[in-house]
Write an enzyme that holds these catalytic residues in place. Sequence first.
Site, PDB file in Angstrom:
ATOM      1  N   HIS A   1     -35.899  -0.797  -7.837  1.00 19.86           N
ATOM      2  CA  HIS A   1     -34.996  -0.524  -6.713  1.00 19.86           C
ATOM      3  C   HIS A   1     -35.716  -0.788  -5.392  1.00 19.86           C
ATOM      4  O   HIS A   1     -36.173   0.135  -4.708  1.00 19.86           O
ATOM      5  CB  HIS A   1     -34.480   0.914  -6.776  1.00 19.86           C
TER       6      HIS A   1
ATOM      7  N   HIS B   1     -34.033  -6.261  -5.334  1.00 23.80           N
ATOM      8  CA  HIS B   1     -32.790  -5.837  -5.980  1.00 23.80           C
ATOM      9  C   HIS B   1     -31.631  -5.878  -4.993  1.00 23.80           C
ATOM     10  O   HIS B   1     -30.531  -6.335  -5.326  1.00 23.80           O
ATOM     11  CB  HIS B   1     -32.947  -4.425  -6.543  1.00 23.80           C
TER      12      HIS B   1
ATOM     13  N   HIS C   1     -26.860  -0.607  -0.216  1.00 29.45           N
ATOM     14  CA  HIS C   1     -26.370   0.284  -1.272  1.00 29.45           C
ATOM     15  C   HIS C   1     -27.468   1.110  -1.943  1.00 29.45           C
ATOM     16  O   HIS C   1     -27.184   2.171  -2.502  1.00 29.45           O
ATOM     17  CB  HIS C   1     -25.615  -0.535  -2.328  1.00 29.45           C
ATOM     18  N   ASP C   2     -28.736   0.673  -1.919  1.00 29.31           N
ATOM     19  CA  ASP C   2     -29.855   1.441  -2.491  1.00 29.31           C
ATOM     20  C   ASP C   2     -30.941   1.691  -1.450  1.00 29.31           C
ATOM     21  O   ASP C   2     -32.125   1.817  -1.787  1.00 29.31           O
ATOM     22  CB  ASP C   2     -30.447   0.711  -3.701  1.00 29.31           C
TER      23      ASP C   2
ATOM     24  N   ASP D   1     -24.023  -4.701  -9.129  1.00 30.41           N
ATOM     25  CA  ASP D   1     -25.197  -3.845  -9.183  1.00 30.41           C
ATOM     26  C   ASP D   1     -25.829  -3.815 -10.584  1.00 30.41           C
ATOM     27  O   ASP D   1     -27.034  -3.598 -10.714  1.00 30.41           O
ATOM     28  CB  ASP D   1     -24.797  -2.427  -8.759  1.00 30.41           C
TER      29      ASP D   1
END
Length: 630
Positions: free
Chosen positions: A298, A302, A338-339, A447
Amino acid sequence: MFSDHRLSPKKVPSTLTTCTSSDSTTSSDVANPPEARESPNTISPGQAETIIIRRGVQKTSSDSSTMVAKDSKGNLQASITTSTTSGPTRTMDTTSTFPPVDTVEACDKAALRLRELAQHLDHGEVPISVLKKTLQYAACVLDTVTMDETRKLLDDEDDLSEVQPDAVPTEVREWLASTFTRNNAAQKRRSEEKPKFRSVANAIRAGIMVDKLYRRLCCPTMVQIPPKIVDKLKLLDNWSFDCFNLNTISNNQALKYLSYEVLNRYGLVHKFKIPSDVLENCLNQIEQGYTKFKNPYHNNMHAADVTQTVHFMLTQMGLVNWLTDLEVFATLLAAIIHDFQHTGTTNNFHVMSGSETALLYNDRAVLENFHVSAAFKVLREPESNILVNVPKEEYRELRTLVIDMVLATDMSSHFQQIKTMKSLLTNVNEFSVDKSKALSMVLHCCDISHPAKDWNIHRRWTELLLEEFFRQGDKEKELGLPYSPLCDRNTTLVAESQIGFIDFIVAPSLEVCGDLLDRVQHSIDTARHSSASSDDNREEILPENGSRPKSISSFKSKRGGLSIDSAEAQINSRSEGGRLKRPWLDNLEENRRKWQERAHLDAIQRAEKSRKPTSDLIAVSISNSPESEL
């Protein structure tokens, strides 16, 4: 059996007459039915006409005629009546109105009318118009009730009912259950009624002049991109784009350059007046946040991989033609952040360890809430606020959509999300999927899409993800916590876990996503065809050399950015039998086959290890294990 029928030109009152012939049949005089007024022999206004309709009802001791009476204007003068010689008269009210189909009274009214129809059909006949109207109303009520009940069912707890007990090893099943389902009853999401977004992109862009459009996509940029990176970004439209290579040649700045490229390709930098220095500062801070904890999986690579996959869905699968500029911006921004600042541990680890983040977000979507909150804190700073020139109303729409999409990446909501989308896609007559749900589904699939990429890319992602899992397992051991599934270095079944991940998570998700994209494209085609004739008429009015404004998609950026119109052309060329080509299918099959081969080798090695001393197997374990090839 039937007597002669005659159209009388004489004006008669709107009455109802029943007569019996010598052959024991009953006839009914229907005064002024609608069919008589629509006949070519219609009498002039002011007169009335009577048609005698003979109904062949066998006369018995319990039957009588079915009768309807209307005046010359079609107003109902009498209700439908059937009677028996030994029982009470049954009357069906045809003058009352129906309540709206989405009310409680609608079910009672529909049931009452259906029962009345059944009774009348037992004793005679019912006019076709009354029968048709009642059945259509009842069907609408049933559709409404079905949708309501479906939504209630979708609020139930998720499970792994589709996974047979013997389909995967116990450890893999526990991982699937702990990662992709909720252990506690989920809170009901807010009402389905959401503010509608702005109209379709083409409607907004219709009034923009050609020269402004050209400058919008072709304006010089302040961010300098090295030639090697420019060449690599030309492959951005490929399904199995190699973000590892991009990260290498960009000195660990894959997310920065890829994000800038896609934002510029869609003309969003110019559209939302993003200052170049602010954009560069923002992307630098986002990239630094992804590398903060030095996670194997992550991280910024990614994020770049997911953003590129979303870009593929937008252009190569035609999703961009369904969205406004604001929605495209929100979709790409959600993918980028998103992460953000991921800790390298799962939500379950935060909950079990009682972390501050879990306490802050009450154990619900802990990391997802943290990602979007931390990202918007960066966007709030003046030197990195790329939304500074977005109007307030549009900012609220964009923020709401970004939050919905990022929260939907919570893996515990996976099965709930799939069920919801399947339910929405079952309506073959109408496409009414909310854009927020559709885009959330797309981001979630992107994802988890690495098992659907080329084997070499998927293999590297698997290696990095498992290393991140193992590091979490090491922390759990130090804290005295039980190992989370797939986090024990000594017992994890790598190949079996990936087979289960493909079979029960990735493949079904991409199948639903493909169906969604097919429906989106079909709705776009339908809208285009329905407006084609009106567009042709408008073009005929314009002069041959008229400067009619074109859509933004008529132009490309200097680096060959795909446009909306070009995306439409590619989609038409890729369509096969009404379905879009799905590039992930072959990769899923190939990757699954290779994992099965490795699972077979693992099983042989475990069997040999149980029979031989450990010292005899060290060399074999190092050279032949699938982990060594990952």
